[in-house]
Write a protein that holds these residues in place. Structure first.
Motif, mmCIF file in Angstrom:
data_model
loop_
_atom_site.group_PDB
_atom_site.id
_atom_site.type_symbol
_atom_site.label_atom_id
_atom_site.label_comp_id
_atom_site.label_asym_id
_atom_site.label_seq_id
_atom_site.Cartn_x
_atom_site.Cartn_y
_atom_site.Cartn_z
ATOM 1 N N ALA A 29 0.825 -1.210 0.000
ATOM 2 C CA ALA A 29 0.000 0.000 0.000
ATOM 3 C C ALA A 29 0.859 1.260 0.000
ATOM 4 O O ALA A 29 0.575 2.224 -0.729
ATOM 5 N N LEU A 30 1.922 1.261 0.784
ATOM 6 C CA LEU A 30 2.785 2.438 0.851
ATOM 7 C C LEU A 30 3.615 2.604 -0.416
ATOM 8 O O LEU A 30 3.816 3.727 -0.896
ATOM 9 N N GLY A 37 11.030 4.865 -3.235
ATOM 10 C CA GLY A 37 12.014 5.766 -2.660
ATOM 11 C C GLY A 37 11.500 6.564 -1.482
ATOM 12 O O GLY A 37 12.272 6.924 -0.589
ATOM 13 N N GLU A 38 10.212 6.867 -1.461
ATOM 14 C CA GLU A 38 9.638 7.699 -0.404
ATOM 15 C C GLU A 38 9.039 6.884 0.736
ATOM 16 O O GLU A 38 8.411 7.446 1.640
ATOM 17 N N THR A 39 9.201 5.587 0.698
ATOM 18 C CA THR A 39 8.691 4.711 1.760
ATOM 19 C C THR A 39 9.856 4.207 2.594
ATOM 20 O O THR A 39 10.832 3.683 2.050
ATOM 21 N N SER A 40 9.759 4.350 3.902
ATOM 22 C CA SER A 40 10.820 3.897 4.795
ATOM 23 C C SER A 40 10.359 2.683 5.589
ATOM 24 O O SER A 40 9.153 2.422 5.720
ATOM 25 N N THR A 41 11.316 1.940 6.131
ATOM 26 C CA THR A 41 10.938 0.801 6.970
ATOM 27 C C THR A 41 10.187 1.233 8.234
ATOM 28 O O THR A 41 9.266 0.533 8.647
ATOM 29 N N PRO A 42 10.523 2.383 8.871
ATOM 30 C CA PRO A 42 9.691 2.819 10.000
ATOM 31 C C PRO A 42 8.237 3.081 9.596
ATOM 32 O O PRO A 42 7.321 2.825 10.379
ATOM 33 N N ASP A 43 8.029 3.600 8.363
ATOM 34 C CA ASP A 43 6.664 3.806 7.883
ATOM 35 C C ASP A 43 5.905 2.483 7.839
ATOM 36 O O ASP A 43 4.743 2.403 8.246
ATOM 37 N N LEU A 65 12.212 -6.745 1.015
ATOM 38 C CA LEU A 65 10.760 -6.719 1.209
ATOM 39 C C LEU A 65 10.053 -6.331 -0.086
ATOM 40 O O LEU A 65 9.062 -6.962 -0.485
ATOM 41 N N PHE A 66 10.569 -5.318 -0.764
ATOM 42 C CA PHE A 66 9.975 -4.885 -2.030
ATOM 43 C C PHE A 66 10.029 -6.005 -3.059
ATOM 44 O O PHE A 66 9.076 -6.235 -3.800
ATOM 45 N N ARG A 67 11.157 -6.720 -3.095
ATOM 46 C CA ARG A 67 11.299 -7.842 -4.032
ATOM 47 C C ARG A 67 10.204 -8.891 -3.788
ATOM 48 O O ARG A 67 9.601 -9.408 -4.727
#
Length: 212
Positions: A29-30, A37-43, A65-67
């Protein structure tokens, strides 16, 4: 006496898998909303109520995770194609059904952005192409091999070109093009490929000499 729960408590394995899927769902979703690029693991952790330690227990890093998110999307597309074009279907019908299934599957909100825009940008074309070859592109290649004579056309090269055309159609639809027109154009293209292959396979009539 206290009533027993109708459902048995989840095992550690089930809880682990549930956490893994929740992380992937939140990340998806994020990634769709903000981009890789604008999504961080803390998010992602905040969206799931988990710790970064839990995230890194399941995935090496954000890229990993993205993979896995991309692989799950690609698997879903391939599954839809295989459902629409089962093994018993004649090859020509299977190609047409698979083409329609691909475009339907790619219309799921966010899927085109993930697989065709964010994927190559984050992982590189080589890796995203490899993911595609294991899933939707593999189905297309197998379908062409079943429907056409490899002696008449290089199947791998044709599959790569048609796959690029399908991806372009998905991008056009995602950008607001008329889905019906894109679908009609791709089915016409598949029809031309099949018609050309059939024409090449048809034996040419033997000319008989006439007496002088």
């Amino acid at each position: 006496m206290q009533e027993k729960s109708a459902r048995a408590p989840r095992s550690n394995r089930e809880r682990t898998e549930a956490t893994r899927q929740a992380l992937m769902d939140a990340a998806r979703a994020l990634f769709v909303e903000r981009g890789y690029g604008e999504t961080s693991t803390p998010d992602i952790c905040a969206a799931t109520g988990t710790t970064r330690g839990a995230l890194y227990h399941h995935f090496v890093d954000k890229r990993d995770l993205f993979r896995h998110v991309l692989q799950r999307e690609a698997q879903a597309v391939a599954a839809d194609i295989e459902t629409a074009a089962p093994s018993g279907l004649p090859p020509e019908q299977a190609l047409i059904a698979g083409a329609e299934a691909y475009l339907r599957a790619m219309s799921l909100p966010g899927r085109t952005r993930l697989l065709l825009i964010e994927g190559p940008a984050a992982l590189g074309h080589a890796e995203t192409d490899a993911i595609d070859r294991r899933h939707a592109a593999r189905s297309l290649r197998d379908g062409l091999a079943a429907a056409l004579d490899p002696a008449q056309v290089p199947i791998d090269a044709l599959a790569a070109l048609l796959s690029a055309a399908f991806d372009r159609a998905a991008l056009e639809i995602d950008a607001g093009a008329d889905p019906a027109q894109a679908r009609a154009a791709m089915l016409w293209l598949i029809g031309q490929v099949l018609a050309t292959g059939a024409a090449q396979d048809t034996p040419k009539p033997v000319k008989r000499r006439t007496k002088a």
